[in-house]
Design a protein around this motif. Structure first.
Motif, PDB file in Angstrom:
ATOM      1  N   CYS A  79     -15.824  53.366  10.710  1.00  0.00           N
ATOM      2  CA  CYS A  79     -16.180  54.149   9.578  1.00  0.00           C
ATOM      3  C   CYS A  79     -17.755  53.478   9.214  1.00  0.00           C
ATOM      4  O   CYS A  79     -18.531  54.738   8.683  1.00  0.00           O
ATOM      5  N   GLU A  80     -18.080  52.403   9.093  1.00  0.00           N
ATOM      6  CA  GLU A  80     -19.720  52.123   8.635  1.00  0.00           C
ATOM      7  C   GLU A  80     -20.509  52.776   9.711  1.00  0.00           C
ATOM      8  O   GLU A  80     -21.636  53.253   8.939  1.00  0.00           O
ATOM      9  N   VAL A  81     -20.325  52.475  10.840  1.00  0.00           N
ATOM     10  CA  VAL A  81     -21.188  52.959  11.800  1.00  0.00           C
ATOM     11  C   VAL A  81     -21.082  54.556  11.853  1.00  0.00           C
ATOM     12  O   VAL A  81     -22.207  55.150  11.907  1.00  0.00           O
ATOM     13  N   ARG A  82     -20.260  55.248  11.517  1.00  0.00           N
ATOM     14  CA  ARG A  82     -20.325  56.785  11.638  1.00  0.00           C
ATOM     15  C   ARG A  82     -20.865  57.199  10.159  1.00  0.00           C
ATOM     16  O   ARG A  82     -21.528  58.260  10.362  1.00  0.00           O
ATOM     17  N   CYS A  83     -20.718  56.632   9.187  1.00  0.00           N
ATOM     18  CA  CYS A  83     -21.415  57.176   7.839  1.00  0.00           C
ATOM     19  C   CYS A  83     -22.922  56.694   8.145  1.00  0.00           C
ATOM     20  O   CYS A  83     -23.566  57.653   7.694  1.00  0.00           O
ATOM     21  N   PHE A  84     -23.232  55.718   8.807  1.00  0.00           N
ATOM     22  CA  PHE A  84     -24.584  55.334   8.911  1.00  0.00           C
ATOM     23  C   PHE A  84     -25.200  56.448   9.724  1.00  0.00           C
ATOM     24  O   PHE A  84     -26.298  56.904   9.364  1.00  0.00           O
ATOM     25  N   LEU A  85     -24.661  56.810  10.900  1.00  0.00           N
ATOM     26  CA  LEU A  85     -25.206  57.804  11.601  1.00  0.00           C
ATOM     27  C   LEU A  85     -24.997  59.365  11.083  1.00  0.00           C
ATOM     28  O   LEU A  85     -26.285  60.008  11.349  1.00  0.00           O
ATOM     29  N   LEU A  86     -24.094  59.514  10.295  1.00  0.00           N
ATOM     30  CA  LEU A  86     -24.102  60.753   9.785  1.00  0.00           C
ATOM     31  C   LEU A  86     -25.410  60.935   8.489  1.00  0.00           C
ATOM     32  O   LEU A  86     -26.142  62.002   8.443  1.00  0.00           O
ATOM     33  N   ILE A  87     -25.649  59.669   7.666  1.00  0.00           N
ATOM     34  CA  ILE A  87     -26.502  59.616   6.819  1.00  0.00           C
ATOM     35  C   ILE A  87     -28.017  59.961   7.397  1.00  0.00           C
ATOM     36  O   ILE A  87     -28.833  60.741   7.199  1.00  0.00           O
ATOM     37  N   ILE A 189     -10.573  50.756   4.797  1.00  0.00           N
ATOM     38  CA  ILE A 189     -11.446  51.023   5.582  1.00  0.00           C
ATOM     39  C   ILE A 189     -10.985  50.640   7.064  1.00  0.00           C
ATOM     40  O   ILE A 189     -10.734  49.710   7.322  1.00  0.00           O
ATOM     41  N   ASP A 190     -11.325  52.019   7.978  1.00  0.00           N
ATOM     42  CA  ASP A 190     -10.395  51.726   8.993  1.00  0.00           C
ATOM     43  C   ASP A 190      -8.992  51.276   9.074  1.00  0.00           C
ATOM     44  O   ASP A 190      -8.701  50.210  10.103  1.00  0.00           O
ATOM     45  N   LYS A 191      -8.158  51.860   8.294  1.00  0.00           N
ATOM     46  CA  LYS A 191      -6.900  51.424   7.973  1.00  0.00           C
ATOM     47  C   LYS A 191      -6.567  50.006   7.818  1.00  0.00           C
ATOM     48  O   LYS A 191      -5.620  49.588   8.204  1.00  0.00           O
ATOM     49  N   LYS A 192      -7.825  49.302   7.395  1.00  0.00           N
ATOM     50  CA  LYS A 192      -7.423  47.656   7.089  1.00  0.00           C
ATOM     51  C   LYS A 192      -7.671  47.821   5.540  1.00  0.00           C
ATOM     52  O   LYS A 192      -8.676  48.100   5.017  1.00  0.00           O
ATOM     53  N   THR A 193      -6.932  47.097   4.973  1.00  0.00           N
ATOM     54  CA  THR A 193      -6.918  46.884   3.373  1.00  0.00           C
ATOM     55  C   THR A 193      -7.908  45.988   3.058  1.00  0.00           C
ATOM     56  O   THR A 193      -8.009  44.950   3.312  1.00  0.00           O
TER      57      THR A 193
END
Length: 284
Positions: A79-87, A189-193
């Motif tokens: 999720c973090e990598v995808r958000c970073f690339l999206l930004i 985040i990424d299905k982890k609590t």
């Protein structure tokens, strides 16, 4: 390994060994010191593209590369990598549209936009153009990505994408709790609590960040320079970026500031690099 690959590619671009190793190290550590006064303004398109790519590579969590190299491709694009690339893509697209008339060439426009966003969001601080002359909209985006920074576990500074994600999800959780008081909802985040202690730590970090940022601007404002200079000087130093806007823009420096102001910015640079807490503990 990335540093060695970049060094070799820079040699192919015509740099001598001394300059290539300096730029490779400055990119890898997102340090941003070039050996020319105009930073990388005189570098060829090839060299600028290579450095743009590696600034992005060093902005991504190194744990993601481990997962990628061990065959866990899906897990590496978390999720973090995808958000970073999206930004990054969104910022580059918006700036490219906004500054196209300044360059009149689509390739040059995208290259300058991508390099600048990559440099600022990775907190490297290289520059190829004077983005202080860009329209206000583009300058606003540049300032905003100063704060987001890159992924946790990278060599970059800034608040970090992971903290921003947890903060946003925490706000969403609180809003839902107000609407549905009896609902039990956990932040994932990424299905982890995400444990409550982690969420609390992020919230405390953001509060500390805002307090230091506010106090620094108030102290720096005694110099009586314009708000943009004061604001971006503190933002740039606290996020370990380098250039700001106005009197501390990419073609300027911080040499004209008084000693008390420089001491504040020195504290901000160290606090931003050490994640705030170690610097605050010194005064506890």
């Amino acid at each position: 390994s990335f540093t060695i690959v970049e060094f070799i590619l820079l040699l192919f671009g015509g740099l001598d060994a001394f300059e290539a190793i300096n730029i490779a190290f400055a990119t890898a550590g997102t340090g941003g010191f070039a050996i020319h006064n105009n930073s990388l303004g005189d570098y060829s398109s090839y060299l600028q593209i290579v450095i743009t790519v590696f600034m992005l590579l060093f902005s991504i969590n190194f744990g993601s590369y481990f997962l990628l190299f061990t065959g866990k491709i899906k897990e590496s694009f978390n999720c973090e990598v995808r958000c970073f690339l999206l930004i990054f893509i969104t910022a580059v697209s918006c700036i490219s549209i906004n500054i196209y008339n300044m360059y009149g060439n689509l390739g040059e426009t995208i290259r300058n936009s991508a390099f600048t966003v990559s440099s600022i969001i990775s907190t490297t601080g290289f520059s190829t153009v004077d983005f202080d002359k860009w329209p206000e909209f583009s300058q606003t985006i540049v300032v905003l990505v100063m704060f987001t920074g890159s992924c946790a576990g990278s060599t970059a500074g800034g608040i970090k994408i992971s903290r921003i994600l947890i903060l946003i999800k925490g706000i969403s959780k609180e809003l839902l709790s107000m609407i549905h008081p009896n609902q039990i909802k956990k932040i994932t985040i990424d299905k982890k609590t995400i444990e409550h202690e982690t969420v609390r730590s992020v919230n405390v970090y953001i509060v500390c960040y805002l307090l230091i940022f506010t106090a620094s601007i108030i102290i720096v404002s005694f110099e009586d320079y314009d708000l943009i200079t004061n604001f971006t000087a503190v933002a740039s130093n606290l996020n370990n970026v380098g250039p700001g806007l106005a009197k501390v823009g990419p073609t300027c420096n911080f040499g004209f500031l008084s000693v008390p102001t420089k001491l504040v910015l020195i504290f901000d640079m160290l606090a931003g690099r050490l994640e705030l807490y170690p610097m605050l503990i010194l005064f506890n």
